[in-house]
Design an enzyme around this catalytic site. Structure first.
Site, PDB file in Angstrom:
ATOM      1  N   ASP A  83      25.329 -10.691  28.558  1.00  0.00           N
ATOM      2  CA  ASP A  83      25.260 -10.878  29.838  1.00  0.00           C
ATOM      3  C   ASP A  83      25.359  -9.766  30.482  1.00  0.00           C
ATOM      4  OD1 ASP A  83      27.823 -10.556  28.551  1.00  0.00           O
ATOM      5  OD2 ASP A  83      29.073 -10.540  30.646  1.00  0.00           O
ATOM      6  N   GLU A 144      30.972 -11.024  28.304  1.00  0.00           N
ATOM      7  CA  GLU A 144      31.683  -9.738  27.977  1.00  0.00           C
ATOM      8  C   GLU A 144      32.298  -9.237  29.475  1.00  0.00           C
ATOM      9  OE1 GLU A 144      32.326  -5.598  27.361  1.00  0.00           O
ATOM     10  OE2 GLU A 144      31.066  -6.271  28.768  1.00  0.00           O
TER      11      GLU A 144
HETATM   12 ZN    ZN Z   1      28.548  -3.739  27.957  1.00  0.00          ZN
HETATM   13 CA    CA Z   2      29.751  -3.310  31.091  1.00  0.00          CA
END
Ligand code: ZN
Ligand code: CA
Length: 378
Positions: A83, A144
Site C-alpha cells: 500500500d 502498512e
Molecule cells: Zn513504508
Molecule cells: Ca510510509
C-alpha cells in the site's frame, strides 16, 4: 565470484510499473496480482493469508517462497508493503538526470515500491542465474500505512524464516534502524452536559473548558531525548448557544523507554480525568498500543548480515534510531527477528517524493549481497 550487472532499464521498468498501479490502503488487489504474476513466472510458491477480511480491504498479504538450492543456510525473509500512503490514480512519472519523480501533483508511491522492486529484481537475478541461496521468503503486506494492520493480521503459519529484512526506510542504502519507540495512541472523550447558553448556562458543563483546562497544563512536544507527545485532533461543539456537551480528542505519546512512556501517558490521562472531575464532567479514555518498540545491536543476526554485505560491496551506511514504526515492529513483537534496511525512497508521504536510479540499483546489489552472505553461513 561472478559479478551480475544490474540492468537498470528493466529495474526502472519494474519500479515504475509498480508505482503506476494505484494501491492505497485496502485497495491493493491490482498490485498484488501483478506481483503474483511476476513471482509465479520465476517459480516461487505463492500463498495468501486472510488479511483482507481483518483489515477490511480487497487484498491479502502475500507470502512467496523460493526453496533453497543449497543445504544448511539460514532461512531468511525480505519484506515490503503493497500500500501507498494515499491514492495516485493519475500518476505522471518524470525521469530526469537519473531521478524518478512525479509531476508534483501526487505521491510517487516509492514508499514502499522502491523497497519492493529491489527485492523483486534481486529474486529475478537469483533465479535467472541460479545463484546459490538458502530458502528465501517474501512477506509482502497490505495496509502498512494505516497502522501496520497487514503485518498484524499476517498468518504466521505461512512463515518459515529464521530472520529477515524489512525494506522500508530511506537512503543511504543499507541503513539499519537500531531502535524505535513504543507508541501509544489515546482516544479521549470528554463529557460535559448540554444547556442553553443564554437561558440557563449554570445547568451545563462545558466540555471545551474541560479540554482547555487539561491541555493547558499538559507536557507536550519533545518531553526528553527519548520521549515525545502530541495532541493530534480535537472536535466538539455545534452552536454558540449550547454549552458544549462533548469533545473528542486523539493524542499520542512515544518513547524509546517503556517506563517513560507509561509515565507520560499516565500524566496525560491524569490531567484529562482531573479536569473532568473539577468541572463535574467525565473523561472516557482508551489507550491503544499502536506498536511495540525494539532495540537491535550489531550482534543481532540480520544486522550482522547487512553490515557484512555492505562491507563486501565496499559500501557504508549508518545505524540509527528512528521515531516512526514499520512492519518490523510488528514482526519483532510477534517473534520474527528482523531489521529495517534503508532503500531508495526519499521525501516520502509528499508530492516531492523521488528515487535515484543509482540507489535503486544499489538496493538490488545489497539484496544480492545479503543473499550471498546468508548462503555462506552454512
Ligand atoms: Zn513504508
Ligand atoms: Ca510510509
Amino acid at each position: 565470484m561472478t559479478e551480475i550487472p544490474i540492468q537498470n532499464d528493466r529495474l526502472v521498468q519494474l519500479f515504475t510499473t509498480l508505482c503506476e498501479i494505484n494501491s492505497p490502503p485496502r485497495q491493493e488487489r491490482a498490485v498484488v496480482e501483478y506481483v503474483k504474476g511476476f513471482l509465479c513466472g520465476l517459480g516461487l510458491e505463492l500463498r495468501e493469508d486472510n488479511a483482507a477480511e481483518a483489515v477490511g480491504g480487497d487484498a491479502n498479504n502475500l507470502v512467496a517462497t523460493l526453496p533453497a538450492n543449497i543445504t544448511g543456510a539460514p532461512k531468511i525473509f525480505f519484506s515490503a508493503h503493497f500500500d501507498t500512503v494515499e491514492p495516485n490514480p493519475n500518476l505522471k512519472i518524470i525521469i530526469q538526470d537519473g531521478v524518478i519523480k512525479t509531476d508534483g501533483t501526487s505521491i510517487l508511491g516509492a514508499d514502499d515500491k522502491a523497497g519492493m522492486s529491489a527485492i523483486l529484481e534481486a529474486i529475478r537475478i537469483v533465479v535467472e542465474n541460479n545463484l546459490p541461496h538458502g530458502q528465501i521468503q517474501l512477506l509482502l503486506t497490505v495496509c502498512e500505512e494505516i497502522g501496520l494492520r497487514g503485518a498484524r493480521a499476517l498468518d504466521l503459519d505461512l512463515v518459515d524464516s529464521d530472520f529477515g529484512f524489512v525494506y522500508d526506510t530511506g537512503p543511504p542504502i543499507g541503513t539499519v534502524i537500531t531502535q524505535t519507540p513504543t507508541h501509544d495512541t489515546l482516544h479521549v472523550r470528554l463529557l460535559g452536559k448540554p444547556a442553553h447558553a443564554g437561558v440557563e448556562p449554570e445547568k451545563g458543563i462545558n466540555a471545551i473548558q474541560i479540554a482547555a483546562h487539561a491541555i493547558s497544563q499538559m507536557k507536550l512536544g519533545r518531553i526528553d531525548e527519548e520521549t515525545t507527545a502530541n495532541i493530534g485532533s480535537i472536535h466538539g461543539g455545534q452552536a454558540t448557544n449550547v454549552v458544549c456537551p462533548e469533545v473528542v480528542i486523539t493524542a499520542e505519546a512515544r518513547s524509546l523507554n517503556r517506563a517513560k512512556l507509561d509515565a507520560q501517558v499516565g500524566h496525560m490521562v491524569y490531567l484529562f480525568e482531573h479536569a473532568a472531575h473539577l468541572y463535574g464532567g467525565e473523561a472516557i479514555i482508551e489507550i491503544d498500543r499502536h506498536y511495540e518498540g525494539y532495540t537491535l545491536t550489531e550482534d543481532d543476526p540480520p544486522v550482522q548480515v547487512v553490515r557484512r554485505a555492505l562491507k563486501r560491496l565496499g559500501m557504508d551506511a549508518p545505524m540509527r534510531p528512528t521515531g516512526g514504526g514499520s512492519d518490523a515492529n510488528v514482526f519483532i513483537a510477534r517473534g520474527l527477528p528482523c531489521c529495517v534496511v534503508g532503500t531508495a525512497h526519499q521525501k516520502i508521504h509528499t508530492h516531492e517524493e523521488f528515487v535515484r536510479i543509482e540507489d535503486l540499483a544499489k538496493s538490488v546489489d545489497l539484496t544480492l549481497a545479503i543473499i550471498r552472505e546468508v548462503a555462506e553461513m552454512r
